[in-house]
Design an enzyme around this catalytic site. Structure first.
Site, PDB file in Angstrom:
ATOM      1  N   ALA A  78      22.784 -42.374 -27.805  1.00 35.67           N
ATOM      2  CA  ALA A  78      23.969 -42.982 -28.400  1.00 35.67           C
ATOM      3  C   ALA A  78      23.662 -43.413 -29.825  1.00 35.67           C
ATOM      4  CB  ALA A  78      24.433 -44.177 -27.575  1.00 35.67           C
ATOM      5  N   ASP A  79      24.683 -43.397 -30.649  1.00 33.66           N
ATOM      6  CA  ASP A  79      24.523 -43.875 -32.020  1.00 33.66           C
ATOM      7  C   ASP A  79      25.871 -44.365 -32.516  1.00 33.66           C
ATOM      8  OD1 ASP A  79      22.361 -43.923 -34.247  1.00 33.66           O
ATOM      9  OD2 ASP A  79      24.199 -43.295 -35.266  1.00 33.66           O
TER      10      ASP A  79
END
Length: 202
Positions: A78-79
């Site tokens: 995730a980012d």
């Protein structure tokens, strides 16, 4: 009791407290393993400038990096990127930079682009990007300094110098987007994917 039904452990390629909390609260047992990648180097080499595309690229790279060492597991990367118009923000290096960022964000609306990618056997099998619009209230320097005093070192741990689940809530007058996107993990589309793969019990 865990709702996870996969044969191999679910892995989160992150040590983010918020992301770990979201998965745990959803009843999923998982291992958290940091993805050892050069995020700024990857971003620079990609030539990408769009906040959505950068968030998705980094989510993919994190998932793939951890997946290589755990090929049978589903690995979640995730980012999140923060964009004020065309300008991208990174985590502030210290209090002075946090103050400068907050001065620019105050009184304006910015976008949080939260990306999630799932890898298995080193290949991406799912990805999604969700966007939240965040409008900060107008604030004086005295108010910003009071916030920085109260928040302490936490302001350097996230883009925008705030955690909405903590004292950062005081900075805002309007928020458009779901809670999970704001915390950095588009949880609803992720759970829908895991459900389609028959990896969770509900």
């Amino acid at each position: 009791m865990t709702l996870w039904r996969g044969k191999s452990p679910l892995i989160l390629a992150s040590q983010s407290r918020a992301r770990k909390m979201l998965l745990a609260n959803a009843g999923l047992a998982f291992e958290a393993i940091t993805a050892d990648i050069d995020e700024r180097g990857i971003q620079s080499a990609s030539g990408l400038s769009g906040p959505r595309e950068i968030a998705l690229l980094l989510a993919r790279e994190k998932a793939k990096a951890v997946s290589i060492g755990h090929p049978t597991s589903y690995v979640i990367g995730a980012d999140q990127t923060l964009a004020l118009g065309d300008r991208l923000f990174n985590k502030p290096a210290g209090r002075a930079q946090a103050l400068a960022q907050l001065r620019d964000l105050a009184g304006n609306s910015h976008a949080l682009n939260s990306a999630v990618a799932v890898a298995r056997d080193g290949k991406i099998v799912f990805e999604d990007v969700s966007v939240a619009r965040m409008t900060m209230r107008h604030m004086t320097d005295a108010e910003l300094m009071s916030y920085l005093d109260a928040a302490g070192d936490a302001v350097t741990t996230s883009v925008g110098a705030y955690q909405l689940e903590g004292l950062g809530i005081h900075l805002f007058e309007r928020i458009e987007g779901d809670h999970f996107t704001i915390l950095g993990l588009p949880l609803l589309p992720l759970l829908a994917f895991l459900r389609r793969e028959q990896l969770i019990a509900i």
